[in-house]
Motif scaffolding. Structure first.
Motif, PDB file in Angstrom:
ATOM      1  N   GLY A  99      14.260  39.213 -25.167  1.00 37.28           N
ATOM      2  CA  GLY A  99      13.777  39.555 -24.009  1.00 37.28           C
ATOM      3  C   GLY A  99      11.898  39.111 -24.081  1.00 37.28           C
ATOM      4  O   GLY A  99      11.291  39.532 -23.200  1.00 37.28           O
ATOM      5  N   TYR A 100      11.697  38.594 -25.069  1.00 35.85           N
ATOM      6  CA  TYR A 100      10.165  37.950 -25.038  1.00 35.85           C
ATOM      7  C   TYR A 100      10.274  36.555 -25.850  1.00 35.85           C
ATOM      8  O   TYR A 100      11.128  36.231 -26.575  1.00 35.85           O
ATOM      9  N   ALA A 101       9.110  36.010 -25.917  1.00 38.41           N
ATOM     10  CA  ALA A 101       9.042  34.625 -26.522  1.00 38.41           C
ATOM     11  C   ALA A 101       8.541  34.845 -28.231  1.00 38.41           C
ATOM     12  O   ALA A 101       7.802  35.772 -28.223  1.00 38.41           O
ATOM     13  N   PRO A 102       9.101  33.965 -28.842  1.00 33.98           N
ATOM     14  CA  PRO A 102       8.819  33.959 -30.275  1.00 33.98           C
ATOM     15  C   PRO A 102       7.259  33.372 -30.566  1.00 33.98           C
ATOM     16  O   PRO A 102       7.014  32.434 -29.529  1.00 33.98           O
ATOM     17  N   HIS A 103       6.541  33.700 -31.566  1.00 29.81           N
ATOM     18  CA  HIS A 103       5.505  32.900 -31.770  1.00 29.81           C
ATOM     19  C   HIS A 103       5.456  32.371 -33.411  1.00 29.81           C
ATOM     20  O   HIS A 103       4.462  31.603 -33.668  1.00 29.81           O
ATOM     21  N   THR A 104       6.373  32.561 -34.093  1.00 31.61           N
ATOM     22  CA  THR A 104       6.153  32.195 -35.502  1.00 31.61           C
ATOM     23  C   THR A 104       7.548  31.424 -35.859  1.00 31.61           C
ATOM     24  O   THR A 104       8.486  32.046 -35.589  1.00 31.61           O
ATOM     25  N   LEU A 105       7.097  30.337 -36.350  1.00 30.37           N
ATOM     26  CA  LEU A 105       8.359  29.426 -36.778  1.00 30.37           C
ATOM     27  C   LEU A 105       8.268  28.897 -38.314  1.00 30.37           C
ATOM     28  O   LEU A 105       7.024  28.400 -38.646  1.00 30.37           O
ATOM     29  N   ARG A 106       9.310  28.732 -39.097  1.00 28.38           N
ATOM     30  CA  ARG A 106       9.518  28.214 -40.427  1.00 28.38           C
ATOM     31  C   ARG A 106      10.469  27.035 -40.201  1.00 28.38           C
ATOM     32  O   ARG A 106      11.508  27.035 -39.612  1.00 28.38           O
ATOM     33  N   GLU A 107      10.024  25.857 -40.529  1.00 23.65           N
ATOM     34  CA  GLU A 107      11.030  24.635 -40.330  1.00 23.65           C
ATOM     35  C   GLU A 107      11.102  24.267 -42.061  1.00 23.65           C
ATOM     36  O   GLU A 107      10.459  23.878 -42.529  1.00 23.65           O
ATOM     37  N   ASP A 108      12.488  24.602 -42.237  1.00 22.17           N
ATOM     38  CA  ASP A 108      12.765  24.046 -43.609  1.00 22.17           C
ATOM     39  C   ASP A 108      13.476  22.775 -43.659  1.00 22.17           C
ATOM     40  O   ASP A 108      13.723  22.219 -42.760  1.00 22.17           O
ATOM     41  N   PHE A 109      13.366  22.115 -44.775  1.00 20.69           N
ATOM     42  CA  PHE A 109      13.682  20.568 -44.572  1.00 20.69           C
ATOM     43  C   PHE A 109      12.800  19.962 -43.819  1.00 20.69           C
ATOM     44  O   PHE A 109      13.360  19.143 -43.069  1.00 20.69           O
ATOM     45  N   CYS A 110      11.374  20.271 -43.577  1.00 21.52           N
ATOM     46  CA  CYS A 110      10.570  19.750 -42.498  1.00 21.52           C
ATOM     47  C   CYS A 110      10.146  18.370 -42.580  1.00 21.52           C
ATOM     48  O   CYS A 110       9.865  17.926 -41.447  1.00 21.52           O
ATOM     49  N   GLY A 111      10.560  17.796 -43.573  1.00 26.53           N
ATOM     50  CA  GLY A 111      10.202  16.268 -43.661  1.00 26.53           C
ATOM     51  C   GLY A 111       8.785  15.937 -43.285  1.00 26.53           C
ATOM     52  O   GLY A 111       7.660  16.678 -43.697  1.00 26.53           O
ATOM     53  N   THR A 112       8.627  15.387 -41.913  1.00 23.67           N
ATOM     54  CA  THR A 112       7.213  15.005 -41.427  1.00 23.67           C
ATOM     55  C   THR A 112       6.589  16.134 -40.707  1.00 23.67           C
ATOM     56  O   THR A 112       5.636  15.998 -40.131  1.00 23.67           O
ATOM     57  N   ALA A 113       7.490  17.268 -40.593  1.00 25.31           N
ATOM     58  CA  ALA A 113       6.839  18.528 -39.884  1.00 25.31           C
ATOM     59  C   ALA A 113       6.453  18.318 -38.503  1.00 25.31           C
ATOM     60  O   ALA A 113       5.697  19.123 -37.805  1.00 25.31           O
ATOM     61  N   SER A 114       7.375  17.194 -37.825  1.00 20.05           N
ATOM     62  CA  SER A 114       7.298  17.004 -36.429  1.00 20.05           C
ATOM     63  C   SER A 114       7.682  18.125 -35.509  1.00 20.05           C
ATOM     64  O   SER A 114       7.003  18.570 -34.540  1.00 20.05           O
ATOM     65  N   LEU A 115       8.626  18.988 -35.891  1.00 18.67           N
ATOM     66  CA  LEU A 115       8.809  20.159 -35.097  1.00 18.67           C
ATOM     67  C   LEU A 115       7.957  21.162 -35.313  1.00 18.67           C
ATOM     68  O   LEU A 115       7.403  21.846 -34.361  1.00 18.67           O
ATOM     69  N   ALA A 116       7.388  21.496 -36.576  1.00 23.60           N
ATOM     70  CA  ALA A 116       6.266  22.282 -36.875  1.00 23.60           C
ATOM     71  C   ALA A 116       5.060  22.090 -35.983  1.00 23.60           C
ATOM     72  O   ALA A 116       4.474  23.154 -35.422  1.00 23.60           O
ATOM     73  N   CYS A 117       4.661  20.776 -36.057  1.00 22.63           N
ATOM     74  CA  CYS A 117       3.513  20.501 -35.076  1.00 22.63           C
ATOM     75  C   CYS A 117       3.727  20.710 -33.695  1.00 22.63           C
ATOM     76  O   CYS A 117       2.655  21.096 -33.065  1.00 22.63           O
ATOM     77  N   GLU A 118       4.840  20.361 -33.142  1.00 26.25           N
ATOM     78  CA  GLU A 118       5.067  20.433 -31.718  1.00 26.25           C
ATOM     79  C   GLU A 118       5.135  21.932 -31.246  1.00 26.25           C
ATOM     80  O   GLU A 118       4.660  22.357 -30.136  1.00 26.25           O
TER      81      GLU A 118
END
Ligand SMILES: C[S@@+](CC[C@H](N)C(=O)[O-])C[C@H]1O[C@@H](n2cnc3c(N)ncnc32)[C@H](O)[C@@H]1O
Length: 275
Positions: free
Chosen positions: A37-56
């Motif tokens: 019912g609400y938006a998340p604000h914290t994320l962990r990217e496992d196997f992040c490689g270049t961390a493109s997902l984390a940065c976006e």
């Protein structure tokens, strides 16, 4: 500069051909919002490689924070140079951890993602369960765990798939000409589901970047993944399968929650563990 095997940067080619971090994050946010019912604000990217997902993720909202975990220092450094640096002061909201996802704690997050099938590096039940238990304990009480999976009749064959990647503008404004991405399934063992895959790239001038990336994995099945997620403590393990566009004769990029699906030649889905 001409794009060929000598000048190309394999991380740029990989990101453009394989990843669509915007679509991944849209999917996580949609499923999380629908569930909680609400938006998340914290994320962990496992196997992040270049961390493109984390940065976006961090670029999307001023309250968002991200942690990325990967074993490979040079790949993390590439991500710092090409993705974190573009965030300016906001890069303070991204923390990269050089380490094994099995032993790299971070603060509790609402979303943990393990994408592009990276968890398949864990080839036995005991280790994959240990990883899923770690993911569970690293989540806040409202947390959700997102994995992707692939399968279908052709996933258990030795084969090659070529895809032309259209010219693109990179996030830093540079132009990337067209090239060809090749996914090779080099071997599959039906006894232990060991699968070895390579990514190659081919360029307009005929040059090739062979084995730019190699993966030595176990091809886990959806029932195994769901069972292990539940065994790790999650209250639910939902499967979302990508739809098919009959007119275009290609996958449509829309993932729907399913309990029955057609076993196509190739399919991609997400498995979502809900705490
Ligand atoms: C397939 S790439 C995934 C890159 C990116 N996250 C994506 O979605 O495309 C797999 C990454 O997992 C990392 N890796 C493999 N085993 C790992 C482990 N046990 N702990 C942390 N990272 C690991 C590799 O260094 C590599 O960067």
């Amino acid at each position: 500069m001409t794009l060929n095997a000598r000048t190309a940067d394999r991380h740029v080619l990989y990101e453009e051909a394989v990843q669509c971090v915007e679509a991944d994050l849209d999917f996580f946010s949609k499923v999380f919002k629908k569930t909680r019912g609400y938006a998340p604000h914290t994320l962990r990217e496992d196997f992040c490689g270049t961390a493109s997902l984390a940065c976006e993720w961090v670029a999307r909202h001023e309250e968002n924070r991200a942690w990325g975990v990967d074993l490979d220092r040079p790949t993390l450094d590439w991500g710092i140079k090409h993705h974190l640096s573009r965030l300016g002061d906001d890069q303070d909201r991204v923390t990269l951890i050089e380490g094994d996802v099995l032993a790299s704690p971070s603060p509790a997050v609402q979303v943990t993602a393990a994408l592009n099938f990276s968890y398949q590096v864990f080839k036995d039940r005991k280790t994959l369960l240990a990883y899923f238990k770690n993911a569970y304990s690293g989540l806040a009480d409202d947390g959700m765990f997102f994995l992707d999976a692939f399968g279908g009749t052709e996933s258990m064959e030795e084969n090659d798939e070529d895809r032309r990647i259209s010219p693109a503008t990179r996030p830093d404004g540079s132009r990337l000409p067209a090239y060809t991405y090749i996914w090779e399934q080099a071997s599959f063992n039906p006894i232990d589901h060991n699968i070895v895959c390579h990514i190659h790239f081919k360029f307009k001038d005929g040059s090739k970047l062979k084995k730019a990336f190699t993966y030595d994995w176990r091809l886990w099945t959806l029932p195994e993944l769901q069972e292990l997620i539940l065994e790790a403590g999650f209250s639910r393990a939902d499967v979302y399968m990508e739809g098919w566009d009959d007119d275009e004769d290609e996958a449509d990029g829309i993932f729907k929650k399913k309990t029955r699906a057609e076993n196509m030649a190739g399919w991609v889905g997400y498995v979502v563990g809900i705490k």
